[in-house]
Design a protein around this motif. Sequence first.
Motif, PDB file in Angstrom:
ATOM      1  N   ARG A 145     -31.747  36.696  42.930  1.00 42.40           N
ATOM      2  CA  ARG A 145     -31.980  38.016  43.540  1.00 42.40           C
ATOM      3  C   ARG A 145     -32.152  39.107  42.476  1.00 42.40           C
ATOM      4  O   ARG A 145     -32.868  40.084  42.691  1.00 42.40           O
ATOM      5  N   ARG A 146     -31.497  38.919  41.323  1.00 42.06           N
ATOM      6  CA  ARG A 146     -31.549  39.958  40.290  1.00 42.06           C
ATOM      7  C   ARG A 146     -32.946  40.097  39.690  1.00 42.06           C
ATOM      8  O   ARG A 146     -33.225  41.099  39.023  1.00 42.06           O
ATOM      9  N   HIS A 147     -33.811  39.105  39.906  1.00 40.86           N
ATOM     10  CA  HIS A 147     -35.168  39.172  39.365  1.00 40.86           C
ATOM     11  C   HIS A 147     -36.157  39.832  40.323  1.00 40.86           C
ATOM     12  O   HIS A 147     -37.322  40.020  39.968  1.00 40.86           O
ATOM     13  N   LEU A 148     -35.710  40.160  41.520  1.00 38.71           N
ATOM     14  CA  LEU A 148     -36.605  40.716  42.529  1.00 38.71           C
ATOM     15  C   LEU A 148     -36.460  42.227  42.635  1.00 38.71           C
ATOM     16  O   LEU A 148     -35.384  42.782  42.387  1.00 38.71           O
ATOM     17  N   LYS A 149     -37.531  42.897  43.017  1.00 36.83           N
ATOM     18  CA  LYS A 149     -37.507  44.342  43.252  1.00 36.83           C
ATOM     19  C   LYS A 149     -36.976  44.585  44.661  1.00 36.83           C
ATOM     20  O   LYS A 149     -37.719  44.877  45.598  1.00 36.83           O
ATOM     21  N   LEU A 150     -35.667  44.456  44.805  1.00 40.84           N
ATOM     22  CA  LEU A 150     -35.052  44.528  46.122  1.00 40.84           C
ATOM     23  C   LEU A 150     -35.244  45.891  46.778  1.00 40.84           C
ATOM     24  O   LEU A 150     -35.311  45.990  48.004  1.00 40.84           O
ATOM     25  N   SER A 151     -35.347  46.937  45.957  1.00 38.14           N
ATOM     26  CA  SER A 151     -35.505  48.286  46.506  1.00 38.14           C
ATOM     27  C   SER A 151     -36.845  48.454  47.227  1.00 38.14           C
ATOM     28  O   SER A 151     -36.998  49.369  48.051  1.00 38.14           O
ATOM     29  N   GLN A 152     -37.809  47.583  46.922  1.00 44.10           N
ATOM     30  CA  GLN A 152     -39.121  47.673  47.573  1.00 44.10           C
ATOM     31  C   GLN A 152     -39.226  46.763  48.801  1.00 44.10           C
ATOM     32  O   GLN A 152     -40.272  46.690  49.435  1.00 44.10           O
ATOM     33  N   MET A 153     -38.138  46.067  49.120  1.00 48.71           N
ATOM     34  CA  MET A 153     -38.136  45.137  50.239  1.00 48.71           C
ATOM     35  C   MET A 153     -37.260  45.681  51.366  1.00 48.71           C
ATOM     36  O   MET A 153     -36.197  46.258  51.101  1.00 48.71           O
ATOM     37  N   ASN A 154     -37.696  45.489  52.604  1.00 46.11           N
ATOM     38  CA  ASN A 154     -36.834  45.877  53.716  1.00 46.11           C
ATOM     39  C   ASN A 154     -35.799  44.780  53.971  1.00 46.11           C
ATOM     40  O   ASN A 154     -35.815  43.723  53.317  1.00 46.11           O
ATOM     41  N   HIS A 155     -34.906  45.015  54.922  1.00 45.23           N
ATOM     42  CA  HIS A 155     -33.802  44.080  55.154  1.00 45.23           C
ATOM     43  C   HIS A 155     -34.321  42.708  55.565  1.00 45.23           C
ATOM     44  O   HIS A 155     -33.811  41.674  55.092  1.00 45.23           O
ATOM     45  N   PHE A 156     -35.327  42.669  56.416  1.00 42.87           N
ATOM     46  CA  PHE A 156     -35.894  41.397  56.864  1.00 42.87           C
ATOM     47  C   PHE A 156     -36.471  40.614  55.689  1.00 42.87           C
ATOM     48  O   PHE A 156     -36.239  39.407  55.560  1.00 42.87           O
ATOM     49  N   GLU A 157     -37.218  41.289  54.818  1.00 41.06           N
ATOM     50  CA  GLU A 157     -37.824  40.632  53.658  1.00 41.06           C
ATOM     51  C   GLU A 157     -36.763  40.118  52.699  1.00 41.06           C
ATOM     52  O   GLU A 157     -36.879  39.011  52.163  1.00 41.06           O
ATOM     53  N   GLN A 158     -35.726  40.935  52.468  1.00 37.52           N
ATOM     54  CA  GLN A 158     -34.649  40.504  51.583  1.00 37.52           C
ATOM     55  C   GLN A 158     -33.946  39.261  52.126  1.00 37.52           C
ATOM     56  O   GLN A 158     -33.670  38.305  51.390  1.00 37.52           O
TER      57      GLN A 158
END
Length: 285
Positions: free
Chosen positions: A187-200
């Motif tokens: 997860r630390r390699h992903l741009k989580l801030s650009q993903m909504n809850h469903f995508e995350q």
Amino acid sequence: MTQPNSPINSIKQPVRRATKQPWFERLARLGYAAKGLVYFIVGFLAAQAAFGAGGRTTNTSGALTTIVIQPFGKFLLFIVTIGIIGYVLWRIVQTILDPEHAGEQMNAKRIAQRLGYAFSALTYCGLALTAVKLIMGSEGGNGEATEDWTELFLAQPLGRWLVGLAGVIVISVGFYYLYEAYKAKFRRHLKLSQMNHFEQTWAVHLGRFGIAARGIVFAIIGLFLILAGKQSDASQTKGFGEALAILAQQPFGSWLLGIVALGLIAYGIYSVIEARYRQIVRGKS
């Protein structure tokens, strides 16, 4: 600390300049997408075999062969090949620089990590060469690269021990993948801030399932490498496709193969998610 005029620094500087170019990030992202397509095909064919719908167990080279025989297959494989080359370049950058800011201090963990990146670059470089051969209309390879390399190592002094050590390393990689899947450290390699809850949520589920499936396959490959070293017999080694076939031969083999195959499909989809949301960052200046 690396000296300003050292050979290592002279290599780092042009590599670092390349990572600052807009094309580099696009090429790296295409690489993740290409890798995702390859693993999706491997998993899809294995799932068909598991559930009695045709298909076969194959490796990544076999997936490229499947691509090239489709309508407009050579064009599609050309795009995939460019992507694989992009992935190789990204792995080389990860080997030489510290683009993910994991820390420049070369402790045992960092050394192992960078050696892993280098081995990945070498592996996908071989896959790119296979793709080029297929595009040019020649055979992509005999699918026995693992056995060929094992035979080469067995011919060396202490070859049995070297092959056994390789098996231990591959098993360790497999268990690390299982640990990574459990902890969802990817997860630390992903741009989580650009993903909504469903995508995350789905990125984590697919990543866990897919990475765990790869871990199982790697552990099987490692076990047979140890067996090859113990018996000094290269024919005992198993590649990716053969490891999947071994799952099918076990009790409840169709179920085992089906689960791992679905996991590889999940890994393929997760790699496409990485193509969109992976943090592709510059090396330190």
